[in-house]
Design an enzyme around this catalytic site. Sequence first.
Site, mmCIF file in Angstrom:
data_model
loop_
_atom_site.group_PDB
_atom_site.id
_atom_site.type_symbol
_atom_site.label_atom_id
_atom_site.label_comp_id
_atom_site.label_asym_id
_atom_site.label_seq_id
_atom_site.Cartn_x
_atom_site.Cartn_y
_atom_site.Cartn_z
ATOM 1 N N ASP A 18 0.870 -1.180 0.000
ATOM 2 C CA ASP A 18 0.000 0.000 0.000
ATOM 3 C C ASP A 18 0.904 1.226 0.000
ATOM 4 O OD1 ASP A 18 -2.333 1.643 0.309
ATOM 5 O OD2 ASP A 18 -1.843 1.863 2.416
ATOM 6 N N SER A 19 0.278 2.392 -0.143
ATOM 7 C CA SER A 19 1.035 3.639 -0.097
ATOM 8 C C SER A 19 1.519 3.950 1.321
ATOM 9 C CB SER A 19 0.137 4.774 -0.585
ATOM 10 O OG SER A 19 -1.061 4.768 0.161
ATOM 11 N N TYR A 50 -0.959 8.225 -2.496
ATOM 12 C CA TYR A 50 -1.078 7.872 -3.915
ATOM 13 C C TYR A 50 -2.339 8.517 -4.508
ATOM 14 C CZ TYR A 50 2.447 4.059 -3.820
ATOM 15 O OH TYR A 50 3.601 3.307 -3.737
ATOM 16 N N GLY A 51 -3.316 8.723 -3.654
ATOM 17 C CA GLY A 51 -4.633 9.163 -4.124
ATOM 18 C C GLY A 51 -4.656 10.511 -4.820
ATOM 19 N N CYS A 81 -4.474 -1.319 -1.926
ATOM 20 C CA CYS A 81 -4.641 0.125 -2.101
ATOM 21 C C CYS A 81 -5.576 0.307 -3.290
ATOM 22 C CB CYS A 81 -3.278 0.753 -2.388
ATOM 23 S SG CYS A 81 -3.334 2.489 -2.866
ATOM 24 N N ASN A 82 -6.617 1.082 -3.088
ATOM 25 C CA ASN A 82 -7.584 1.269 -4.182
ATOM 26 C C ASN A 82 -6.987 2.064 -5.332
ATOM 27 O OD1 ASN A 82 -10.676 0.573 -3.438
ATOM 28 N ND2 ASN A 82 -9.432 0.876 -1.634
ATOM 29 N N GLU A 160 -4.998 9.568 9.125
ATOM 30 C CA GLU A 160 -3.552 9.495 9.395
ATOM 31 C C GLU A 160 -3.202 10.228 10.698
ATOM 32 O OE1 GLU A 160 -0.547 8.710 7.331
ATOM 33 O OE2 GLU A 160 -1.855 7.347 6.228
ATOM 34 N N CYS A 192 -11.450 3.098 -0.271
ATOM 35 C CA CYS A 192 -10.135 3.618 0.106
ATOM 36 C C CYS A 192 -9.775 2.925 1.412
ATOM 37 C CB CYS A 192 -10.190 5.131 0.307
ATOM 38 S SG CYS A 192 -8.668 5.779 1.017
ATOM 39 N N THR A 193 -8.523 2.479 1.473
ATOM 40 C CA THR A 193 -8.117 1.649 2.620
ATOM 41 C C THR A 193 -8.201 2.367 3.970
ATOM 42 O OG1 THR A 193 -5.887 2.345 2.101
ATOM 43 C CG2 THR A 193 -6.575 0.170 1.306
ATOM 44 N N HIS A 194 -8.208 3.708 3.963
ATOM 45 C CA HIS A 194 -8.285 4.449 5.231
ATOM 46 C C HIS A 194 -9.719 4.560 5.757
ATOM 47 C CE1 HIS A 194 -4.238 5.585 4.232
ATOM 48 N NE2 HIS A 194 -4.127 6.356 5.300
HETATM 49 N N1 DGL Z 1 -4.317 3.515 0.149
HETATM 50 C C1 DGL Z 1 -4.925 4.596 -0.595
HETATM 51 C C2 DGL Z 1 -6.177 4.058 -1.305
HETATM 52 O O1 DGL Z 1 -6.776 3.085 -0.894
HETATM 53 C C3 DGL Z 1 -5.297 5.756 0.300
HETATM 54 C C4 DGL Z 1 -4.120 6.555 0.770
HETATM 55 C C5 DGL Z 1 -3.415 7.247 -0.359
HETATM 56 O O2 DGL Z 1 -3.976 8.150 -0.988
HETATM 57 O O3 DGL Z 1 -2.288 6.875 -0.611
HETATM 58 O O4 DGL Z 1 -6.570 4.621 -2.289
#
Ligand code: DGL
Length: 273
Positions: A18-19, A50-51, A81-82, A160, A192-194
């Site tokens: 993941d990011s 990453y988003g 990570c989406n 975060e 989104c994973t968060h």
């Molecule tokens: N892990 C990213 C996602 O699921 C969220 C955090 C990011 O933007 O890196 O899209």
Amino acid sequence: MKTEVNMLTKDLPIGIFDSGLGGLTVMQEIIKLLPNENLIYFGDSAHLPYGNKSQKNIIRYSLANAKFLQKQKVKVIVVACNSASAYALDALKKELDLPVIGVIAPGFFSLMQATKNFKVAVLGTRATINSNIYQKLILQKHPKASFYPIACPLFVPLVEEGLHKHHLSSLHIHEYLQPLKDKNIDAVLLACTHYPLLKELIQNYLGKKVLVIDPAIATAHALKELLEEQKLLTSKKSSSYKFFVTDDAKKFKILGQNFLGMEIKNVKEIEPL
Ligand code: DGL
């Protein structure tokens, strides 16, 4: 370089990337479902988020992450990570001989299983929403579906910062989700994973009639099916977890516990790839 398929053996670890921290919500579900598997988690925290990045860079980072995991001799890679799944899954599948799974297809299937009226919303980062990937999948399956995609870029920094139960999160939920209130939706995907950390607040805001779906659960099941199909389920009766991050291992250890639901040990910080 492609990996030799014959190097794949069932007792090798599963690689997850993941990011940063978010993919730990996916790892948590994998641990629940596959408690005997060894897991190696890679969080590219130096390049988070990453988003908000371009497709080109998301693909570049994702390939580097996957190649790092490949060097650790993993048997399968989970793109937890989406944003990376939306943009880089095809490139990863092309480049690697390892099985690779992402979070998009499992999320989409759970959303389609959950909805009765095909009025659904998907919440994600800008990258995921702008990729239109869920829209394509949903409208292909159900051309008459009402689909409401919403980018919620401020959710990631709130989570975060450990503010997922704070009234600031409620304010942002109201700001982003208010347009959904009169749409009669019956299911929402947390793409989104968060966002699973905000699930309770989102559920309270949207009310009991709306199913709020965390794709991490379906992703863990998809992974189990894939391992079964490919005869890659481990034969071991114990497990170990290793973590690599590209920035601030200390922050990862402390905040990561909120995402993983357990103490995080064995974290190594490496140079950004
Ligand atoms: N892990 C990213 C996602 O699921 C969220 C955090 C990011 O933007 O890196 O899209």
